[in-house]
Design a protein around this motif. Structure first.
Motif, short mmCIF file in Angstrom:
data_model
loop_
_atom_site.label_atom_id
_atom_site.label_comp_id
_atom_site.label_asym_id
_atom_site.label_seq_id
_atom_site.Cartn_x
_atom_site.Cartn_y
_atom_site.Cartn_z
N LEU A 8 0.83 -1.21 0.00
CA LEU A 8 0.00 0.00 0.00
C LEU A 8 0.86 1.26 0.00
O LEU A 8 0.55 2.25 -0.68
N ALA A 9 1.96 1.23 0.74
CA ALA A 9 2.88 2.37 0.75
C ALA A 9 3.42 2.63 -0.65
O ALA A 9 3.49 3.78 -1.09
N GLY A 10 3.75 1.57 -1.36
CA GLY A 10 4.23 1.72 -2.73
C GLY A 10 3.17 2.28 -3.66
O GLY A 10 3.46 3.12 -4.51
N LEU A 11 1.93 1.84 -3.47
CA LEU A 11 0.84 2.37 -4.31
C LEU A 11 0.60 3.85 -4.04
O LEU A 11 0.38 4.63 -4.97
N PHE A 12 0.67 4.24 -2.78
CA PHE A 12 0.51 5.66 -2.46
C PHE A 12 1.72 6.47 -2.94
O PHE A 12 1.58 7.64 -3.28
N GLU A 13 2.88 5.84 -3.01
CA GLU A 13 4.04 6.53 -3.58
C GLU A 13 3.81 6.82 -5.06
O GLU A 13 4.18 7.88 -5.56
N ILE A 14 3.19 5.87 -5.76
CA ILE A 14 2.85 6.11 -7.16
C ILE A 14 1.92 7.31 -7.27
O ILE A 14 2.12 8.20 -8.10
N GLY A 15 0.90 7.35 -6.41
CA GLY A 15 -0.03 8.48 -6.41
C GLY A 15 0.67 9.79 -6.11
O GLY A 15 0.39 10.81 -6.74
N PHE A 16 1.61 9.75 -5.18
CA PHE A 16 2.38 10.94 -4.83
C PHE A 16 3.20 11.43 -6.02
O PHE A 16 3.15 12.60 -6.39
N ALA A 17 3.92 10.52 -6.66
CA ALA A 17 4.79 10.92 -7.75
C ALA A 17 4.00 11.39 -8.98
O ALA A 17 4.35 12.41 -9.58
N LEU A 29 -4.23 23.97 -6.23
CA LEU A 29 -4.56 23.62 -4.85
C LEU A 29 -4.90 22.14 -4.67
O LEU A 29 -4.27 21.45 -3.87
N TRP A 30 -5.92 21.65 -5.36
CA TRP A 30 -6.39 20.29 -5.07
C TRP A 30 -5.40 19.21 -5.49
O TRP A 30 -5.18 18.26 -4.71
N PRO A 31 -4.78 19.30 -6.65
CA PRO A 31 -3.73 18.31 -6.93
C PRO A 31 -2.58 18.38 -5.92
O PRO A 31 -2.04 17.34 -5.52
N SER A 32 -2.25 19.58 -5.47
CA SER A 32 -1.18 19.73 -4.47
C SER A 32 -1.58 19.10 -3.15
O SER A 32 -0.78 18.38 -2.53
N ALA A 33 -2.80 19.36 -2.72
CA ALA A 33 -3.28 18.77 -1.46
C ALA A 33 -3.30 17.25 -1.55
O ALA A 33 -2.86 16.56 -0.62
N GLY A 34 -3.80 16.72 -2.64
CA GLY A 34 -3.84 15.27 -2.82
C GLY A 34 -2.46 14.65 -2.84
O GLY A 34 -2.23 13.57 -2.28
N THR A 35 -1.52 15.34 -3.46
CA THR A 35 -0.15 14.86 -3.52
C THR A 35 0.49 14.82 -2.14
O THR A 35 1.14 13.84 -1.76
N VAL A 36 0.29 15.86 -1.35
CA VAL A 36 0.84 15.91 0.00
C VAL A 36 0.21 14.82 0.88
O VAL A 36 0.91 14.13 1.63
N VAL A 37 -1.09 14.62 0.75
CA VAL A 37 -1.77 13.57 1.52
C VAL A 37 -1.24 12.20 1.11
O VAL A 37 -0.94 11.36 1.98
N ALA A 38 -1.11 11.95 -0.19
CA ALA A 38 -0.59 10.66 -0.66
C ALA A 38 0.82 10.42 -0.13
O ALA A 38 1.15 9.29 0.28
N ALA A 39 1.65 11.45 -0.14
CA ALA A 39 3.01 11.31 0.38
C ALA A 39 2.99 10.97 1.87
O ALA A 39 3.73 10.08 2.32
N GLY A 40 2.16 11.65 2.62
CA GLY A 40 2.08 11.38 4.05
C GLY A 40 1.60 9.97 4.35
O GLY A 40 2.16 9.28 5.21
N ILE A 41 0.57 9.53 3.64
CA ILE A 41 0.06 8.16 3.84
C ILE A 41 1.13 7.15 3.46
O ILE A 41 1.35 6.16 4.18
#
Length: 106
Positions: A8-17, A29-41
């Motif tokens: 799951l961490a790897g999948l969220f890393e894909i989302g982050f990148a 704003l929203w893509p940035s917020a989603g990216t930060v959340v994905a990185a944190g998760i």
């Protein structure tokens, strides 16, 4: 459970990148917020996996999942090259990730 966390961490890393591409330098704003959340998760899940899986193995697999996922989505979403050489290199990363999983003591 640690391997599930790592996957799951790897999948969220894909989302982050991939999300980084859509942030346009963190000006949206929203893509940035989603990216930060994905990185944190992703990082939180990685820390959970590290409770059991050796750090070298976990980090290599985490980055491998991310690299393969982002390279694949780059081809699909952004029309990046799908040359045989590039696909062969992606296959080598997959082989390394599978090998680390198979030969990991955890």
């Amino acid at each position: 459970m640690a391997w599930v966390y790592l996957l799951l961490a790897g999948l969220f890393e894909i989302g982050f990148a991939i999300g980084l591409k859509y942030t346009e330098g963190f000006t949206r704003l929203w893509p940035s917020a989603g990216t930060v959340v994905a990185a944190g998760i992703s990082l939180w899940l990685l820390t959970q996996a590290l409770r059991t899986i050796p750090v070298g193995t976990a980090y290599a697999i985490w980055t491998g999942i991310g690299a393969v996922g982002v390279a694949t989505l780059g081809v699909i979403l952004f029309s990046e090259s799908a040359s045989p050489a590039r696909l062969g290199c992606i296959a080598l990363i997959v082989a390394g990730v599978v090998g680390l999983k198979l030969f990991s003591p955890a």
